[in-house]
Structures are given as C-alpha cells and as structure tokens.
Design an enzyme around this catalytic site. Structure first.
Site, PDB file in Angstrom:
ATOM      1  N   LYS A  13     -33.114  49.574  -4.298  1.00  0.00           N
ATOM      2  CA  LYS A  13     -33.250  50.609  -3.270  1.00  0.00           C
ATOM      3  C   LYS A  13     -33.292  51.999  -3.915  1.00  0.00           C
ATOM      4  CE  LYS A  13     -30.903  47.782   0.215  1.00  0.00           C
ATOM      5  NZ  LYS A  13     -29.792  47.732   1.194  1.00  0.00           N
ATOM      6  N   GLU A  18     -40.592  38.140   3.817  1.00  0.00           N
ATOM      7  CA  GLU A  18     -40.498  39.414   3.096  1.00  0.00           C
ATOM      8  C   GLU A  18     -41.511  39.494   1.951  1.00  0.00           C
ATOM      9  OE1 GLU A  18     -35.692  39.928   3.993  1.00  0.00           O
ATOM     10  OE2 GLU A  18     -36.379  39.519   1.959  1.00  0.00           O
ATOM     11  N   TYR A  44     -36.734  45.565   8.436  1.00  0.00           N
ATOM     12  CA  TYR A  44     -35.402  45.683   9.052  1.00  0.00           C
ATOM     13  C   TYR A  44     -35.462  45.550  10.584  1.00  0.00           C
ATOM     14  CZ  TYR A  44     -33.620  47.138   4.486  1.00  0.00           C
ATOM     15  OH  TYR A  44     -33.253  47.172   3.156  1.00  0.00           O
ATOM     16  N   HIS A  57     -31.432  44.945  -2.432  1.00  0.00           N
ATOM     17  CA  HIS A  57     -31.638  43.985  -1.345  1.00  0.00           C
ATOM     18  C   HIS A  57     -32.023  42.646  -1.957  1.00  0.00           C
ATOM     19  CE1 HIS A  57     -33.395  41.988   2.188  1.00  0.00           C
ATOM     20  NE2 HIS A  57     -34.374  41.641   1.357  1.00  0.00           N
ATOM     21  N   ASN A  63     -26.131  50.738  -1.137  1.00  0.00           N
ATOM     22  CA  ASN A  63     -25.680  49.529  -1.828  1.00  0.00           C
ATOM     23  C   ASN A  63     -26.676  48.956  -2.826  1.00  0.00           C
ATOM     24  OD1 ASN A  63     -27.393  48.444   0.034  1.00  0.00           O
ATOM     25  ND2 ASN A  63     -25.854  47.220   1.107  1.00  0.00           N
TER      26      ASN A  63
HETATM   27  N1  UDP Z   1     -26.290  48.815   6.397  1.00  0.00           N
HETATM   28  C1  UDP Z   1     -25.695  50.038   6.640  1.00  0.00           C
HETATM   29  N2  UDP Z   1     -24.544  50.075   7.383  1.00  0.00           N
HETATM   30  C2  UDP Z   1     -23.958  48.965   7.905  1.00  0.00           C
HETATM   31  C3  UDP Z   1     -24.564  47.714   7.673  1.00  0.00           C
HETATM   32  C4  UDP Z   1     -25.731  47.679   6.915  1.00  0.00           C
HETATM   33  O1  UDP Z   1     -26.182  51.076   6.183  1.00  0.00           O
HETATM   34  O2  UDP Z   1     -22.912  49.070   8.575  1.00  0.00           O
HETATM   35  C5  UDP Z   1     -27.518  48.755   5.597  1.00  0.00           C
HETATM   36  C6  UDP Z   1     -27.257  48.338   4.162  1.00  0.00           C
HETATM   37  O3  UDP Z   1     -28.153  49.080   3.327  1.00  0.00           O
HETATM   38  C7  UDP Z   1     -27.627  46.874   4.169  1.00  0.00           C
HETATM   39  C8  UDP Z   1     -28.810  46.882   5.124  1.00  0.00           C
HETATM   40  O4  UDP Z   1     -28.427  47.795   6.140  1.00  0.00           O
HETATM   41  O5  UDP Z   1     -27.927  46.419   2.874  1.00  0.00           O
HETATM   42  C9  UDP Z   1     -29.171  45.556   5.714  1.00  0.00           C
HETATM   43  O6  UDP Z   1     -28.039  45.021   6.353  1.00  0.00           O
HETATM   44  P1  UDP Z   1     -27.692  43.472   6.230  1.00  0.00           P
HETATM   45  O7  UDP Z   1     -26.623  43.180   7.227  1.00  0.00           O
HETATM   46  O8  UDP Z   1     -28.943  42.667   6.297  1.00  0.00           O
HETATM   47  O9  UDP Z   1     -27.019  43.357   4.766  1.00  0.00           O
HETATM   48  P2  UDP Z   1     -27.561  42.761   3.407  1.00  0.00           P
HETATM   49  O10 UDP Z   1     -28.390  41.547   3.724  1.00  0.00           O
HETATM   50  O11 UDP Z   1     -28.367  43.841   2.719  1.00  0.00           O
HETATM   51  O12 UDP Z   1     -26.334  42.416   2.617  1.00  0.00           O
HETATM   52 MG    MG Z   2     -29.974  41.269   5.083  1.00  0.00          MG
END
Ligand code: UDP
Ligand code: MG
Length: 172
Positions: free
Chosen positions: A43, A160, A83, A149, A146
C-alpha cells in the site's frame, strides 16, 4: 565407462522426481495442476517507507514464485471495485483517499496454499493485534496504515487478480 555412468546417474538424479525444479524440460515433470495464486499489494505507506524489497524478500524466502508485478497510481474505479464489500463502513472514504495518496505495488504470487499462508505472513488487520514476525506486526503503525494487502480467499484472489492485471501481464 565410469565417466558415462556418472553422467547418466547425474542426469537421472537431476531429472528424477526428487528435483523437479531442476528439470530441463518443464513438460517432463513438475505439477501438472494449476497452482494457487494470491494478489499481494504494498500500500502507499509501505511504498513510501521503502518496504517493497522487504515484502518481496519475505515471499521469495517462503518459497513462492512471483508471476506478475507492477507499480501504479491506483485508479479510484479499481479501488472502489476492490473494496466494494466495505462501502458502507465509516472508514471507507478515508480508506479510498489513503489508497489513492501514492503509488502501490501489486504482485501475484504463486504456490501451494499461497492464499492462506500469505494471510498468516501478513498478520492481523489491526496493528495492535498483529503478531511480531508478521509483516504488519513488524511494520504497521495503525489499522489505517497497515502496509500490505493479501487476498483472503481463493475466490477473492481470482477476482482481485483479474481486477488488477491483464492475463498478458502474468507469466504461465
Ligand atoms: N481498514 C481501516 N479501518 C478499519 C478496518 C479496516 O482503515 O477499522 C482498512 C485497512 O487498510 C484494511 C482494509 O481496510 O487493510 C481492508 O479491511 P479488511 O477488513 O478487508 O482487512 P484486511 O483483509 O486488509 O486484513
Ligand atoms: Mg480484506
């Protein structure tokens, strides 16, 4: 004679089932089923913090094969599609704005169970819960920054990969 036997033995050893990676002709061995693939994306915060090389190294050292990679400024249309399941979340506008704030590096990694293993390597979404030794556990400072991805299922990975890559951009 012993020289000839030595060459034949070496050839049998290298081309035998114990060393499929050393086969001269790919068609004569190795897995014949399609290998699992995962989409991994560094990211904007990860790119800005010079973590692309670290991410690639971790996946290479784990034994996965890189079959596609590119750096781009992600178009909002692709991010919205990627997303779409989070559209109703309060953090969605901030997520799209963060993902558009700089270039990303998208990759496709291939190998046995690459989807499940890469999720373990990436670690928990929330940096507070991400275990040390995982990419997020070692580098992420906040859930909204974070670093990386990784696809969360084989079905999501297929969707994807098609979203981010043309098939001509991926190796077979
Ligand atoms: N995210 C965020 N705040 C939250 C939860 C998610 O900014 O409270 C963002 C974060 O960058 C995350 C992305 O949304 O990686 C996608 O969320 P997901 O639940 O799919 O998590 P991931 O699969 O990336 O672990
Ligand atoms: Mg996810």
């Amino acid at each position: 004679m012993s020289y000839l036997f030595g060459r034949a033995a070496l050839r049998a050893l290298l081309c035998g089932p114990r060393f499929p990676g050393l086969l001269v002709r790919p068609s004569s061995g190795g897995p014949s089923w399609p290998q699992e693939r995962a989409l991994v994306k560094v990211k904007p915060d990860g790119v800005q913090r010079r973590l692309v090389g670290t991410v690639i190294q971790r996946f290479e050292m784990r034994g996965f094969r890189l079959v596609g990679m590119k750096m781009l400024q992600a178009p909002e249309s692709i991010l919205a599609e990627h997303y779409h399941h989070l559209k109703k979340k309060p953090f969605y506008p901030a997520l799209i704005s963060y993902m558009s704030s700089g270039p990303v590096v998208v990759m496709v990694w291939e190998g046995d169970n690459v989807v499940r293993i890469s999720r373990v390597m990436v670690g928990h979404t929330d940096s507070i819960k991400a275990a040390p030794g995982t990419i997020r556990g070692d580098f992420s400072v906040h859930i909204s920054r974070n670093v990386i991805h990784a696809s969360d299922s084989v079905e999501a990975a297929q969707r994807e990969i098609q979203l981010w890559f043309q098939s001509s951009e991926l190796l077979n």
